[in-house]
Design a protein around this motif. Structure first.
Motif, PDB file in Angstrom:
ATOM      1  N   SER A   8      34.162  -1.563  -0.285  1.00  0.00           N
ATOM      2  CA  SER A   8      34.163  -2.786  -1.248  1.00  0.00           C
ATOM      3  C   SER A   8      33.194  -3.794  -0.817  1.00  0.00           C
ATOM      4  CB  SER A   8      35.521  -3.564  -1.530  1.00  0.00           C
ATOM      5  OG  SER A   8      36.137  -3.938  -0.104  1.00  0.00           O
ATOM      6  N   GLU A   9      32.959  -3.978   0.536  1.00  0.00           N
ATOM      7  CA  GLU A   9      32.108  -4.943   1.237  1.00  0.00           C
ATOM      8  C   GLU A   9      30.612  -4.580   0.941  1.00  0.00           C
ATOM      9  OE1 GLU A   9      34.854  -6.510   4.767  1.00  0.00           O
ATOM     10  OE2 GLU A   9      34.012  -4.599   5.018  1.00  0.00           O
ATOM     11  N   PHE A  10      30.393  -3.390   1.353  1.00  0.00           N
ATOM     12  CA  PHE A  10      29.099  -2.671   1.045  1.00  0.00           C
ATOM     13  C   PHE A  10      28.667  -2.743  -0.426  1.00  0.00           C
ATOM     14  CE2 PHE A  10      30.031  -0.467   5.137  1.00  0.00           C
ATOM     15  CZ  PHE A  10      28.653  -0.128   5.587  1.00  0.00           C
ATOM     16  N   LEU A  11      29.527  -2.510  -1.384  1.00  0.00           N
ATOM     17  CA  LEU A  11      29.253  -2.751  -3.007  1.00  0.00           C
ATOM     18  C   LEU A  11      28.962  -4.140  -3.205  1.00  0.00           C
ATOM     19  CD1 LEU A  11      32.117  -0.198  -4.317  1.00  0.00           C
ATOM     20  CD2 LEU A  11      29.301   0.106  -4.158  1.00  0.00           C
ATOM     21  N   ALA A  12      29.802  -4.917  -2.562  1.00  0.00           N
ATOM     22  CA  ALA A  12      29.375  -6.613  -2.816  1.00  0.00           C
ATOM     23  C   ALA A  12      28.008  -6.867  -2.507  1.00  0.00           C
ATOM     24  CB  ALA A  12      30.434  -7.425  -2.099  1.00  0.00           C
ATOM     25  N   ALA A  13      27.447  -6.245  -1.216  1.00  0.00           N
ATOM     26  CA  ALA A  13      26.013  -6.537  -0.688  1.00  0.00           C
ATOM     27  C   ALA A  13      25.046  -5.827  -1.472  1.00  0.00           C
ATOM     28  CB  ALA A  13      26.318  -6.186   0.782  1.00  0.00           C
ATOM     29  N   ALA A  14      25.568  -4.687  -2.130  1.00  0.00           N
ATOM     30  CA  ALA A  14      24.553  -4.072  -2.987  1.00  0.00           C
ATOM     31  C   ALA A  14      24.173  -4.817  -4.360  1.00  0.00           C
ATOM     32  CB  ALA A  14      25.227  -2.600  -3.223  1.00  0.00           C
ATOM     33  N   ARG A  15      25.015  -5.446  -4.572  1.00  0.00           N
ATOM     34  CA  ARG A  15      24.733  -6.310  -5.984  1.00  0.00           C
ATOM     35  C   ARG A  15      23.957  -7.530  -5.678  1.00  0.00           C
ATOM     36  NH1 ARG A  15      30.238  -4.934  -6.551  1.00  0.00           N
ATOM     37  NH2 ARG A  15      30.958  -6.882  -5.913  1.00  0.00           N
ATOM     38  N   ALA A  16      23.838  -7.938  -4.246  1.00  0.00           N
ATOM     39  CA  ALA A  16      22.961  -9.018  -4.039  1.00  0.00           C
ATOM     40  C   ALA A  16      21.602  -9.094  -3.729  1.00  0.00           C
ATOM     41  CB  ALA A  16      23.966  -9.693  -2.727  1.00  0.00           C
TER      42      ALA A  16
END
Length: 109
Positions: A8-16
């Motif tokens: 989930s942390e990697f996915l949040a950074a991927a949207r940024a």
């Protein structure tokens, strides 16, 4: 510097925000708190076998340890993504300058 490993942390950074450089791809996300710098590392199978991926990630970890202490902003998450053939073969000083360049671009957006 804290290292994160949850999907989930990697996915949040991927949207940024993201910025590519010759040696790596960097994704950055402002969490809007002052809880320190967090970082994650990843390499796809395009980089090579497990030995090649681990070597690339070791180099990324060392570059992050050196550069994020002075150029990282508190409250930000960063993901460093290794590139096939470039991350492991690029001279270490150039890898450092690649990360500094990417961070400046991410912070200026």
């Amino acid at each position: 510097m804290q290292v994160f490993s949850k999907r989930s942390e990697f996915l949040a950074a991927a949207r940024a925000r993201r910025q590519g450089s010759k040696g790596m791809m960097v994704q950055g996300r402002n969490r809007h708190d002052d809880d320190g710098v967090r970082v994650g590392f990843t390499c796809s199978k395009k980089v090579g076998n497990a030995v090649a991926r681990n070597r690339a990630k070791r180099r990324l970890r060392e570059v992050a340890r050196i550069v994020l202490a002075s150029h990282g902003k508190p409250g930000w998450d960063y993901v460093l993504i290794g590139r096939a053939t470039e991350t492991a073969a690029r001279p270490f000083e150039q890898l450092q300058s690649d990360l500094v360049y990417a961070l400046k671009k991410i912070h200026s957006k």
